[in-house]
Each structure stands twice: as structure tokens, then as C-alpha cells.
Design an enzyme around this catalytic site. Structure first.
Site, short mmCIF file in Angstrom:
data_model
loop_
_atom_site.label_atom_id
_atom_site.label_comp_id
_atom_site.label_asym_id
_atom_site.label_seq_id
_atom_site.Cartn_x
_atom_site.Cartn_y
_atom_site.Cartn_z
N ASP A 181 -36.65 1.68 29.43
CA ASP A 181 -37.98 1.95 29.99
C ASP A 181 -38.95 2.44 28.90
O ASP A 181 -38.65 3.38 28.16
CB ASP A 181 -37.84 3.01 31.09
CG ASP A 181 -39.11 3.14 31.93
OD1 ASP A 181 -40.18 3.41 31.34
OD2 ASP A 181 -39.03 2.97 33.15
N CYS B 13 -32.40 4.72 28.82
CA CYS B 13 -32.93 3.52 29.45
C CYS B 13 -33.95 2.85 28.52
O CYS B 13 -34.60 3.50 27.71
CB CYS B 13 -33.61 3.88 30.77
SG CYS B 13 -34.20 2.44 31.69
N ARG C 150 -41.49 4.15 28.99
CA ARG C 150 -42.04 5.50 29.13
C ARG C 150 -41.09 6.58 28.63
O ARG C 150 -41.46 7.74 28.51
CB ARG C 150 -42.36 5.77 30.62
CG ARG C 150 -43.35 4.82 31.21
CD ARG C 150 -43.35 4.91 32.72
NE ARG C 150 -42.07 4.49 33.30
CZ ARG C 150 -41.80 4.52 34.59
NH1 ARG C 150 -42.69 4.96 35.46
NH2 ARG C 150 -40.63 4.11 35.03
N CYS D 222 -36.55 5.31 37.67
CA CYS D 222 -35.93 4.23 36.88
C CYS D 222 -35.91 2.93 37.69
O CYS D 222 -35.37 2.88 38.80
CB CYS D 222 -34.51 4.62 36.49
SG CYS D 222 -33.66 3.37 35.49
N HIS E 47 -33.43 8.66 33.80
CA HIS E 47 -34.79 9.16 34.08
C HIS E 47 -35.18 8.85 35.52
O HIS E 47 -34.79 7.82 36.07
CB HIS E 47 -35.81 8.55 33.10
CG HIS E 47 -36.05 7.09 33.30
ND1 HIS E 47 -37.15 6.59 33.97
CD2 HIS E 47 -35.32 6.00 32.97
CE1 HIS E 47 -37.09 5.27 34.01
NE2 HIS E 47 -35.98 4.87 33.41
CO CO Z 1 -34.97 3.10 33.67
#
Ligand code: CO
Length: 214
Positions: free
Chosen positions: A43, A41, A45, A100, A97
Site C-alpha cells: 500500500d 503491505c 500510504r 488494507c 495496516h
Molecule cells: Co494493505
């Protein structure tokens, strides 16, 4: 974090690398032969190399919202083809994750503009597993489970790709792995999927091998 600090960070990073090995960047520039293709992803993090403890040159990476492998996505298809045919990666990892945002959006139907079509495949995962998901009362558990099911579906989408099948039949590689990164603990979880077996169950639908023989 101030914008300009990034360039200062970069200089520090270069200095650290050169202190350990004066030829570091010279060696790096010679080429890459990563064993892993990681699809995760976007993302912020979920920092792929960092969480796996891998160094530059060790993993080929593709990231998008909610780690999707969409058959009409030219980007992901090019990445997979290059990784399989040229880099000859041994492993393809789909890493979702928990928490998400993309998966969360798919659980809450609303008009999100450009994101609608991107999230549609995630909503399809929800539909495919509607029976299982409807039984889950706890919203957190439902959210977590959809993250895991999405990883499994994207692993399945990897196996549907002709380049992957060709390489698979020829060499037995790449192996496909479904992982989830738990952003709440930092733990990387292998879902233990047996994609070879899963593919065999739907082979009559997705196996492209007969096309080769024509
Ligand atoms: Co995500």
C-alpha cells in the site's frame, strides 16, 4: 505529481544528503547491516522507512499485498533467509495496516482472477478465527480485527520457517513483532504479541528441530 519531477526530486535529495555529509553515498556504498527486517503491505500510504523514521541502511524491507508470509512464496522465503542468515537481523517485524485493501477483499468474497490465490491465505485467517470474528457486529471493527489477526498469523508463519527456527535456537534472535500502522492517525501500534509463547503452544506441530537430528 508529474513523472519527470521524480528525477528532480532525486537530485534535490542527493544535494541534501551531500550538504550534511559529503561522504554520505561513499559510506552508504560500503555495505549494510540493518537490525530490522520489515515485512509490510505494498500500500502506497504505508511508507516503511518514513513512518519508522529510519534512514537508508537501517531496515531490510519486503512488501507485498497485505503483508503475507506464504510458505511457497520464493520471494519472501529468500528475503527471510538472507535477512536471518547473512544480515543477522535482530528483529523481524510484520506490519499490517488498517484500511488494507487486501484484507478488505478477503472479507468480500468475489472472483478476482490472479488475486484469488493470493487472497486465499487471508481468507484462511478469517476461517481460522471465524468464531471470534462472527461475534463482531460493527463492520469497521471486524475489518480492523482481521487486519490484526492477519498480522498474528503471518508472525506465526515466520516462526514456521526453518532458517528462523535455527537462528532462534542458536542465538535467541530474531525476535518477532506484530505491528499495525493506523493509516487514519499515523500511529504505529505494537500488538504486543508473544510469539515465543504462541509458538510453544503449537511446537509439536511446527517445530523442525527434530529434523536436524536425523
Ligand atoms: Co494493505
Amino acid at each position: 505529481m508529474h513523472f519527470d519531477e521524480i528525477f528532480k526530486n532525486n537530485e534535490n535529495w542527493i544535494a541534501q544528503k551531500l550538504e550534511l555529509n559529503p561522504d554520505y553515498f561513499h559510506d552508504l556504498s560500503k555495505g549494510q547491516s540493518p537490525e530490522f527486517l520489515y515485512i509490510g503491505c505494498s500500500d502506497s500510504r504505508v511508507t516503511a522507512e518514513d513512518l519508522m523514521g529510519l534512514k537508508p541502511g537501517e531496515v531490510f524491507i519486503h512488501r507485498n499485498i497485505a503483508n503475507q508470509v506464504i510458505p511457497t512464496d520464493n520471494n519472501v522465503n529468500a528475503v527471510v533467509q538472507y535477512a536471518v542468515e547473512h544480515l543477522k537481523v535482530k528483529h523481524i517485524i510484520i506490519c499490517g495496516h488498517y484500511e488494507c485493501g487486501g484484507v478488505k477483499a478477503a472479507l468480500n468474497p468475489s472472483d478476482m482472477g490472479q488475486l484469488n490465490s493470493w487472497l486465499q491465505t487471508l481468507r484462511d485467517v478469517r476461517r481460522l478465527h471465524k468464531k471470534e470474528l462472527e461475534k463482531i457486529q460493527d463492520p469497521q471493527k471486524l475489518f480492523d480485527r482481521l487486519v490484526e489477526l492477519n498480522v498474528r498469523e503471518q508472525c506465526m508463519n515466520i516462526i514456521k520457517i526453518d532458517h528462523v527456527q535455527k537462528s532462534w535456537y542458536k542465538t535467541g534472535f530474531p525476535q518477532i513483532h506484530g505491528w499495525v500502522f493506523d493509516v487514519r492517525t499515523g500511529k504505529l501500534i505494537d500488538l504486543g504479541l508473544n510469539m515465543e509463547q504462541e509458538f510453544m503452544e503449537v511446537r509439536d506441530i511446527y517445530d523442525l528441530k527434530p529434523l536436524d537430528k536425523k
